[in-house]
Structure formats: structure tokens, C-alpha cells
Design a protein around this motif. Structure first.
Motif, PDB file in Angstrom:
ATOM      1  N   LYS A   1       0.850  -1.200   0.000  1.00  0.00           N
ATOM      2  CA  LYS A   1       0.000   0.000   0.000  1.00  0.00           C
ATOM      3  C   LYS A   1       0.879   1.242   0.000  1.00  0.00           C
ATOM      4  O   LYS A   1       2.077   1.172   0.278  1.00  0.00           O
TER       5      LYS A   1
ATOM      6  N   HIS B   1      -0.651   1.914  17.285  1.00  0.00           N
ATOM      7  CA  HIS B   1      -1.346   0.636  17.130  1.00  0.00           C
ATOM      8  C   HIS B   1      -0.341  -0.463  16.811  1.00  0.00           C
ATOM      9  O   HIS B   1       0.824  -0.184  16.480  1.00  0.00           O
TER      10      HIS B   1
ATOM     11  N   ASP C   1      -0.120  -3.794  14.113  1.00  0.00           N
ATOM     12  CA  ASP C   1      -0.798  -4.236  12.883  1.00  0.00           C
ATOM     13  C   ASP C   1      -1.472  -5.596  13.077  1.00  0.00           C
ATOM     14  O   ASP C   1      -2.327  -5.992  12.280  1.00  0.00           O
TER      15      ASP C   1
ATOM     16  N   SER D   1       2.276   7.671  13.853  1.00  0.00           N
ATOM     17  CA  SER D   1       2.997   8.851  13.359  1.00  0.00           C
ATOM     18  C   SER D   1       2.105  10.073  13.520  1.00  0.00           C
ATOM     19  O   SER D   1       0.879   9.970  13.576  1.00  0.00           O
TER      20      SER D   1
ATOM     21  N   ARG E   1       5.084  13.729   2.727  1.00  0.00           N
ATOM     22  CA  ARG E   1       5.745  12.552   3.303  1.00  0.00           C
ATOM     23  C   ARG E   1       5.120  11.324   2.639  1.00  0.00           C
ATOM     24  O   ARG E   1       4.036  10.896   2.977  1.00  0.00           O
TER      25      ARG E   1
HETATM   26  O1  LIG Z   1       3.111   5.493   7.512  1.00  0.00           O
HETATM   27  C1  LIG Z   1       2.777   5.790   8.649  1.00  0.00           C
HETATM   28  O2  LIG Z   1       3.041   6.867   9.161  1.00  0.00           O
HETATM   29  C2  LIG Z   1       2.027   4.800   9.508  1.00  0.00           C
HETATM   30  C3  LIG Z   1       1.453   3.662   8.744  1.00  0.00           C
HETATM   31  C4  LIG Z   1       0.867   2.630   9.627  1.00  0.00           C
HETATM   32  O3  LIG Z   1       0.964   2.679  10.810  1.00  0.00           O
HETATM   33  C5  LIG Z   1       0.146   1.480   9.071  1.00  0.00           C
HETATM   34  O4  LIG Z   1      -0.146   1.453   7.876  1.00  0.00           O
HETATM   35  O5  LIG Z   1      -0.138   0.545   9.847  1.00  0.00           O
END
Ligand SMILES: O=C(O)CCC(=O)C(=O)O
Length: 258
Positions: free
Chosen positions: A107, A122, A124, A203, A212
Motif C-alpha cells: 500500500k 497501534h 498491525d 505517526s 511525506r
Molecule cells: O506510515 C505511517 O506513518 C504509519 C502507517 C501505519 O501505521 C500502518 O499502515 O499501519
């Protein structure tokens, strides 16, 4: 490409930043492909804001935040097919996961300037639980990232706590787990942050005038079956290193949905 100390660091802390996995040219190619994918979705009126919803930010502020978050990148552009199986990528993966490595999904996570979305802390794991916890994310930086533009933050060693209860399954209670508790992982374009799917991470918003842009690939050991079939994506199960010793016993039930 990484040392024994790096592997020990990953096992102990649940994350590892590896510098310079992708060259400037490879990064440029992926930046271009990300922008093209977003522009084509907008032209097809399929652009959407994927900012995570919830109570972790006041609602009036949350409404202004934007995240571009398309999945299945390797079906949009071949540069991502090359990236998921890049020898410098698999060189690291085989040391962190083992000789056999399988793609789970891909992704993009694009935080536009000034208004880029935050991610509450969190794991995953709740999104795609597996039995042996080999799953890890490889977050590929396409821009230099720091706290100003919302770089990833991780809680070192948190993977050792195992699965934690999440609010509505999606994120940890922000009062107990603010993003500020994480260790910031500033990185340069081309660097990859590897983190286990039990490592607490998140983040902050992108408050800077710079984008970003990250693309994120999830990988696992093929001998680590899902505990529940909660997340099936195109391309799932593609081997990027070694072999799948138990393809006959288990592989994702991919359905064509065109
Ligand atoms: O890219 C980010 O800052 C966090 C992405 C993330 O935590 C996720 O996709 O689980």
C-alpha cells in the motif's frame, strides 16, 4: 547487507532502520508512480481520503487531514513489483524472517504537506493476525522524513508484550498510548524501516510544507498461517525469497473481483 548485530537489534527492539535500500533513481521512479496512481484515481473519480477515523484527534481537526492510501501497488506500476522483490530488500528480509519470505500486501501512505494525516499508535496484528508472528512491515521512504512531516515512531521492545486490546480493533487508546511515547525514526528517501506487526507504532500529522510519501510492503514466513482470514489482497502469497513449503496445505483463497 545487514549485520548480526542488526538482526539482534530487530529481535530485541522489534524494528530496524536500514539505510539506502533503494537508489535515488529507484526512489524517483516510485515517487513518479505514486503521483501517477493518485492522479489516475482522481481522473477516474476514485480518489478518496483514507485518514483513520476515531476520537484520537478532535473532530474539527480530523476533518482537515488527508491521507492517500491505495493498496495493491504492484498492479498499478511495475516499479513496485521490482521493489517488493528487490535483492537488497530480500537480503534484509531473509535475515529477519528466514529463508522463505512471502508477500502479504502492499500500500501507499501519502501525507500531503500541511494537512497530512496522523496514525494513532497501534499494532498491525489485529488487522491480520497470524499464529507465529513472523509478519513485518517494510516501510519504504520516498521522501526524507522527520517529526515535522510525520515520520514513523515506534515503541522499542513492545512486540514482546504480544497482542494488546485495541479500541474498536483499530488503534490503542490514545490517552494511554500517545504518539509522543514512541521513538521517532527519521529517515532519508531510499531508507526502509522494518518493524514487526506486534511493534507499537504510529505517526504524527504532516505539519511541514513537504510531502511525506511512503510505500509499505507486508511480508511473512509462508509457514506462518493466518489465525483468521481477515485481510486478503491481490498479490498475496507471492514468494519473494525461497520456496513455499506448504502451498498445498494452505494458500489464500483469492477471488477475482473485477
Ligand atoms: O506510515 C505511517 O506513518 C504509519 C502507517 C501505519 O501505521 C500502518 O499502515 O499501519
Amino acid at each position: 547487507m545487514i549485520s548480526r548485530e542488526d538482526v539482534e537489534f530487530y529481535n530485541e527492539n522489534g524494528y530496524l532502520l536500514v539505510r539506502g535500500v533503494f537508489s535515488t533513481e529507484e526512489v524517483k521512479e516510485m515517487q513518479y508512480a505514486v503521483e501517477r496512481t493518485i492522479a489516475k484515481a482522481a481522473a477516474a473519480k476514485q480518489d478518496a481520503n483514507h485518514t483513520w477515523q476515531g476520537d484520537y484527534i478532535p473532530q474539527d481537526e480530523l476533518k482537515k487531514l488527508v491521507l492517500k492510501g491505495f493498496h495493491d501497488l504492484q498492479f498499478h506500476d511495475a516499479c513496485f513489483t521490482r521493489a517488493v522483490a528487490h535483492p537488497r530488500m530480500t537480503g534484509v528480509l531473509t535475515q529477519l524472517i528466514g529463508p522463505n519470505v512471502q508477500l502479504h500486501h502492499t500500500k501507499m501512505l501519502v501525507k500531503p504537506p500541511e494537512q497530512g494525516a496522523a496514525f494513532p499508535m497501534h499494532q498491525d496484528y489485529p488487522y491480520f493476525p497470524h499464529d507465529r508472528h513472523t509478519m513485518l512491515a517494510a516501510s519504504v521512504h520516498l521522501d526524507d522524513a522527520d517529526m515535522e512531516n510525520g515520520c514513523l515512531c515506534v515503541v522499542p521492545g513492545s512486540h514482546k508484550q504480544g497482542p494488546l486490546p485495541h479500541v474498536g480493533r483499530y488503534y490503542l487508546d490514545h490517552r494511554d498510548y500517545p504518539v509522543s511515547m514512541g521513538t521517532p525514526c527519521p529517515a532519508s528517501a531510499g531508507d526502509v524501516l522494518f518493524f514487526n506487526y506486534l511493534t507499537i507504532h504510529g505517526s504524527d500529522r504532516n505539519k511541514s510544507s513537504r510531502p511525506r510519501r511512503n510505500v509499505l510492503f507486508q511480508y511473512r514466513d509462508p509457514a506462518d498461517p493466518p489465525s483468521r482470514e481477515t485481510h486478503i489482497d491481490w498479490g498475496m502469497g507471492m514468494m519473494v525469497a525461497g520456496e513455499d513449503p506448504q502451498y498445498r496445505q494452505y494458500h489464500a483463497k483469492l477471488e477475482l473481483n473485477v
